[in-house]
Design a protein around this motif. Structure first.
Motif, PDB file in Angstrom:
ATOM      1  N   SER A   1       0.822  -1.225   0.000  1.00 55.62           N
ATOM      2  CA  SER A   1       0.000   0.000   0.000  1.00 55.62           C
ATOM      3  C   SER A   1       0.846   1.261   0.000  1.00 55.62           C
TER       4      SER A   1
ATOM      5  N   GLN B   1      -7.697   0.005  -0.646  1.00 58.08           N
ATOM      6  CA  GLN B   1      -7.822   0.467   0.740  1.00 58.08           C
ATOM      7  C   GLN B   1      -8.453   1.859   0.817  1.00 58.08           C
TER       8      GLN B   1
ATOM      9  N   MET C   1     -11.164  -5.700   3.532  1.00 65.30           N
ATOM     10  CA  MET C   1      -9.816  -5.744   2.982  1.00 65.30           C
ATOM     11  C   MET C   1      -9.324  -7.197   2.844  1.00 65.30           C
TER      12      MET C   1
END
Ligand code: ATP
Ligand code: MG
Length: 391
Positions: A211, A248, A264
């Motif tokens: 991420s 996300q 998630m």
């Protein structure tokens, strides 16, 4: 003249008709593992693999590396000497001195593959046994229940002496039981779950959800470092790095906070399944552990597993953290796992996560998202990085 390494095969000897393909897999894994230590002759006979070094090969390095090959239950380093009865005695006296002194009783067993050698196996055993018992008068000969078994092998180019074996890695040769994807975070648990399933003979493809910029480039490097450390056990691997930021951000913008982690994790499973099918994998491995965190209750796991029809293997499910840490230390991943880079899960952790969710609720929550589109985008953006211990 060089020392040799003998490897005792493990469970694969039980596999009847499959035995040959298991053995071929083991030999090929061993050969790949040895490539960086020089040239070796590697062949199998009667559940033993013989590793004979050629000139200049690094036998110490090879021995250490072979301790981590699955499918081997025990390893012995054998000292080489000239094919002459007194040379064999001298070699055994020197090489096994410590072990002979430490044992109350011993017996010599000889294998002779060079049939031109002028003594029979029994004659060699008797001669060497007699000489050893004179040299080590406190160690008695006991042919029925000896504490120490001294092996003499008379082979084509040399004779070899060896005794107590070192325990091997156990398990089954990697690749002999199919393939699976393994979800690899930067934590302590998932390297251990990866190791445990590799031990059952499964070839693994690590998948990491990344991420950026919420987690840094260093976090990715840490995962690649863990994967590289795991290649000692798992062999060469291709790590799939999945861009996870957009997913996300969408979850954070469009779903209630208490569901963040679960939604998630369902995305992780969907993407992992896609990668699995594309690579001929038959299962998804995770480092989940019952009750460890909110997303690891039975209800939560039912929700995450509902989005895949592949079996989810969770080898750590019933272990205590301490037991997991012990394995992490043993396999050499612990020190890297505890480096302080954040994982994508920790960045978006809800303050009050749902611990007793059900699938219907999650499906409702996910209606706010373009699930298919997000999965496609993530899969399309996946980067592949090869990691190897052979360089
Ligand atoms: P670990 O120590 O392996 O990170 P954990 O106890 O922190 O495990 P979670 O963060 O809830 O547990 O994750 C459970 C499992 O989900 C992990 O063991 C791993 O298999 C997978 N996982 C979690 N985060 C990631 C990620 N960023 N990339 C790939 N897999 C992940
Ligand atoms: Mg984690």
């Amino acid at each position: 003249m060089n020392d040799m390494i003998l490897l005792k095969q493990g469970e694969i000897v039980l596999k009847g008709l499959n035995k040959r393909s298991f053995e071929q897999k083991l030999l090929s894994n061993i050969r790949k593992r040895l490539a960086r230590f020089g040239e070796f002759d590697v062949y199998a006979m009667q559940s033993t693999v013989y590793v004979e070094p050629k000139d200049g090969a690094d036998v110490d390095g090879a021995f250490e590396s072979l301790r981590k090959v699955f499918g081997v239950v025990a390893l012995s380093r054998a000292a080489a000497c000239e094919k002459d009865k007194d040379a064999i005695v001298a070699c055994a006296k020197g090489y096994l001195a410590e072990q002979m002194r430490g044992a109350k009783s011993f017996k010599v067993e000889t294998k002779r593959s060079d049939k031109a050698f002028p003594m029979t196996s029994i004659q060699v055993s008797q001669y060497v046994g007699g000489e050893l018992s004179e040299a080590f008068p406190d160690t008695a000969v006991d042919v029925h229940a000896p504490e120490l078994l001294v092996h003499v092998e008379i082979r084509d180019y040399a004779a070899y002496v060896h005794a107590r074996p070192t325990p091997g890695a156990g398990g089954m040769p990697v690749g002999s039981n199919g393939r699976a994807v393994t979800l690899l975070s930067g934590g302590i648990d998932s390297p251990v779950s990866t190791y445990m399933i590799a031990k059952r003979g499964v070839k693994l493809i690590p998948v990491h959800f990344f991420s950026f910029p919420y987690t840094s480039e260093l976090a990715k490097q840490k995962v690649l470092e863990l994967a590289t450390l795991l290649t000692d056990w798992c062999g060469e691997m291709k790590v799939e790095i999945v861009p996870f930021t957009h997913i996300q951000e969408e979850i954070r913008a469009k779903c209630p906070e208490e569901y963040f982690t679960l939604v998630m994790r369902r995305f992780m499973m969907r993407i992992a399944s896609r990668i699995a099918y594309r690579n001929g994998c038959r299962a998804i491995v995770t480092g989940e552990n019952l009750g460890q965190v909110a997303s690891q209750t039975m209800e939560a796991m039912a929700c995450t597993q509902a989005v895949t029809d592949l079996p989810v293997l969770q080898p750590l499910i019933g272990m205590d953290k301490e037991e997991i840490v012990t394995v992490a230390r043993k396999i050499g991943t612990f020190d890297t796992s505890i480096l302080p880079y954040e994982d994508c899960c920790t960045v978006f952790t809800p303050r009050h996560p749902k611990t007793r969710p059900n699938v219907a609720e999650l499906e409702e929550v996910e209606k706010a998202l373009d699930v298919e589109g997000l999965v496609n985008e993530a899969v399309a953006g996946t980067e592949r990085v090869k990691v190897s211990c052979f360089a």
